[in-house]
Design an enzyme around this catalytic site. Sequence first.
Site, PDB file in Angstrom:
ATOM      1  N   ARG A   1      35.970  36.868  22.387  1.00 48.32           N
ATOM      2  CA  ARG A   1      35.664  35.589  21.771  1.00 48.32           C
ATOM      3  C   ARG A   1      36.231  34.487  22.664  1.00 48.32           C
ATOM      4  O   ARG A   1      37.403  34.529  23.048  1.00 48.32           O
ATOM      5  CB  ARG A   1      36.323  35.503  20.402  1.00 48.32           C
ATOM      6  CG  ARG A   1      36.087  34.157  19.780  1.00 48.32           C
ATOM      7  CD  ARG A   1      36.981  33.895  18.622  1.00 48.32           C
ATOM      8  NE  ARG A   1      36.664  32.581  18.093  1.00 48.32           N
ATOM      9  CZ  ARG A   1      37.503  31.868  17.366  1.00 48.32           C
ATOM     10  NH1 ARG A   1      38.692  32.340  17.091  1.00 48.32           N
ATOM     11  NH2 ARG A   1      37.156  30.687  16.930  1.00 48.32           N
TER      12      ARG A   1
ATOM     13  N   HIS B   1      32.653  27.452  15.627  1.00 50.63           N
ATOM     14  CA  HIS B   1      32.282  28.471  14.625  1.00 50.63           C
ATOM     15  C   HIS B   1      30.839  28.945  14.824  1.00 50.63           C
ATOM     16  O   HIS B   1      30.208  29.446  13.891  1.00 50.63           O
ATOM     17  CB  HIS B   1      32.362  27.920  13.178  1.00 50.63           C
ATOM     18  CG  HIS B   1      33.735  27.657  12.666  1.00 50.63           C
ATOM     19  ND1 HIS B   1      34.016  26.587  11.849  1.00 50.63           N
ATOM     20  CD2 HIS B   1      34.900  28.304  12.839  1.00 50.63           C
ATOM     21  CE1 HIS B   1      35.296  26.589  11.532  1.00 50.63           C
ATOM     22  NE2 HIS B   1      35.861  27.624  12.132  1.00 50.63           N
TER      23      HIS B   1
ATOM     24  N   ASN C   1      39.878  39.159  20.258  1.00 53.53           N
ATOM     25  CA  ASN C   1      40.051  37.731  20.005  1.00 53.53           C
ATOM     26  C   ASN C   1      41.499  37.413  20.364  1.00 53.53           C
ATOM     27  O   ASN C   1      42.429  37.717  19.622  1.00 53.53           O
ATOM     28  CB  ASN C   1      39.772  37.440  18.524  1.00 53.53           C
ATOM     29  CG  ASN C   1      39.834  35.966  18.211  1.00 53.53           C
ATOM     30  OD1 ASN C   1      40.275  35.155  19.033  1.00 53.53           O
ATOM     31  ND2 ASN C   1      39.417  35.612  17.007  1.00 53.53           N
TER      32      ASN C   1
ATOM     33  N   GLU D   1      32.071  37.675  12.408  1.00 55.96           N
ATOM     34  CA  GLU D   1      31.976  37.246  13.796  1.00 55.96           C
ATOM     35  C   GLU D   1      32.184  38.412  14.771  1.00 55.96           C
ATOM     36  O   GLU D   1      31.540  38.483  15.811  1.00 55.96           O
ATOM     37  CB  GLU D   1      33.017  36.142  14.049  1.00 55.96           C
ATOM     38  CG  GLU D   1      32.659  34.858  13.332  1.00 55.96           C
ATOM     39  CD  GLU D   1      33.833  33.917  13.126  1.00 55.96           C
ATOM     40  OE1 GLU D   1      34.594  34.114  12.151  1.00 55.96           O
ATOM     41  OE2 GLU D   1      34.001  32.998  13.933  1.00 55.96           O
TER      42      GLU D   1
ATOM     43  N   ARG E   1      43.764  19.997   9.108  1.00 51.05           N
ATOM     44  CA  ARG E   1      43.072  18.980   9.908  1.00 51.05           C
ATOM     45  C   ARG E   1      42.395  17.939   9.020  1.00 51.05           C
ATOM     46  O   ARG E   1      41.827  18.295   7.980  1.00 51.05           O
ATOM     47  CB  ARG E   1      42.009  19.638  10.799  1.00 51.05           C
ATOM     48  CG  ARG E   1      42.610  20.345  12.006  1.00 51.05           C
ATOM     49  CD  ARG E   1      41.551  21.100  12.782  1.00 51.05           C
ATOM     50  NE  ARG E   1      41.854  22.526  12.784  1.00 51.05           N
ATOM     51  CZ  ARG E   1      40.986  23.482  13.101  1.00 51.05           C
ATOM     52  NH1 ARG E   1      39.758  23.179  13.437  1.00 51.05           N
ATOM     53  NH2 ARG E   1      41.362  24.739  13.085  1.00 51.05           N
TER      54      ARG E   1
END
Length: 401
Positions: free
Chosen positions: A92, A181, A9, A386, A242
């Site tokens: 990823r 996601h 990643n 993940e 956010r």
Amino acid sequence: MSMKVLVINSGSSSIKFELYVMPEKKVEAKGLLQKIGEESSELKAKVGGEEVVVKRRVKDHAEGLKLIVGALTDAQHGGLKDISEIGAVGHRVVHGGEAFAETALITDEVVKAIEAHIEVAPLHNPPNLLGIRVARELLPKVPQVAVFDTSFHQSMPDYAYTYAIPYELYKEHKVRRYGFHGTSHRYVAARAAALLGKPLSAVNLITAHLGNGCSITAIRGGKSVDTSMGLTPLEGLVMGTRSGDIDPALIAYLERVKKLSVAEIDNLLNKKSGLLGLSGKSNDVRSVLAAEAEGDKRAALAMSIYCYRVKKYLGAYTAALGTVHAVVFTAGVGENAASVRARILENLAPLGYELDAEKNKSAGGKDLDVATPASRIRILVIPTNEELLIAQDTYELASRN
Ligand code: ADP
């Protein structure tokens, strides 16, 4: 046959990695290289059960990946005997747009297609591509695979992904909801189906990924049919920094009244909002909860807004799906913050969600059903993984080719 799969990643100044033995799902090594390009770069890894720490300047991602592979093949720690033991690399990739509804074996064309999505993911796709480029250079004979955050959501119907703005913006510029996601939502959906003892294609779920970034997905028959993040990961739930949903007119308002540039407003909504902006203290749920417990009113308001937004989406997706078999909580907050789960689910018994307060408190670290026996809809806490899903996809594609 067993295969060692390296999962990467790659971020703007970091590379997170995990070395899996597949199909056994055994983690042989994992770690994180941070501050690439700075004087104080640092690699922290666990290889063959031993901690490895390397502190020295790593000038770029190419040098970073060499350092990681060096640590993996270091005879002292007994990870890999040789670099040639790596059978496949899984990457990823944040944005695959409409081009990738599934995981892809990386070719020059695939790289070009990922490059074409830089415009919609300017912060994420370039470092992901950098990771792909250096890994292909270092391991030219090894199959490399791209797993996209957006792929799982490509099954959304048009009325869920199209914004009510001039249709030409979709036709000409592909402005639409993509969702993110996806790897996490897909992973926990499969676990949930197993826990419910039903095939994935027979379950309707609402999966809430509550971490630093937060998103919630409606899943019908194992497929994503709606999700809270949009064209970018800014839309939807309240997150660490956010804003999630706002009135889009706010942008013109801030430009006019505060004389902010569009870039400054973008930064404000992405980096200075959410729990951080509301609490004025932290983007981290643990810290905001601690401040709330000490009587901090803004921290309390921040958490109320955070939980209320999830509750609203849960209601909306319950309506969108009609029949829901389970809601799943995952990621740092979803897996660990019992009080947040309880606040989200408060008073939702009429909709079919009845939380068992005691079971809820004991959840964390393993798959658990925390609904009361009478609850019409199951309430599941499932740790996400993940990296494992990336390793599984990579193993499957690499074994086929
Ligand atoms: P990322 O999205 O970066 O992978 P994580 O999934 O690790 O992030 O989630 C990080 C968030 O989880 C942080 O806000 C952190 O405070 C929160 N978190 C982790 N453990 C707990 C806990 N025990 N209680 C409340 N929040 C927690």
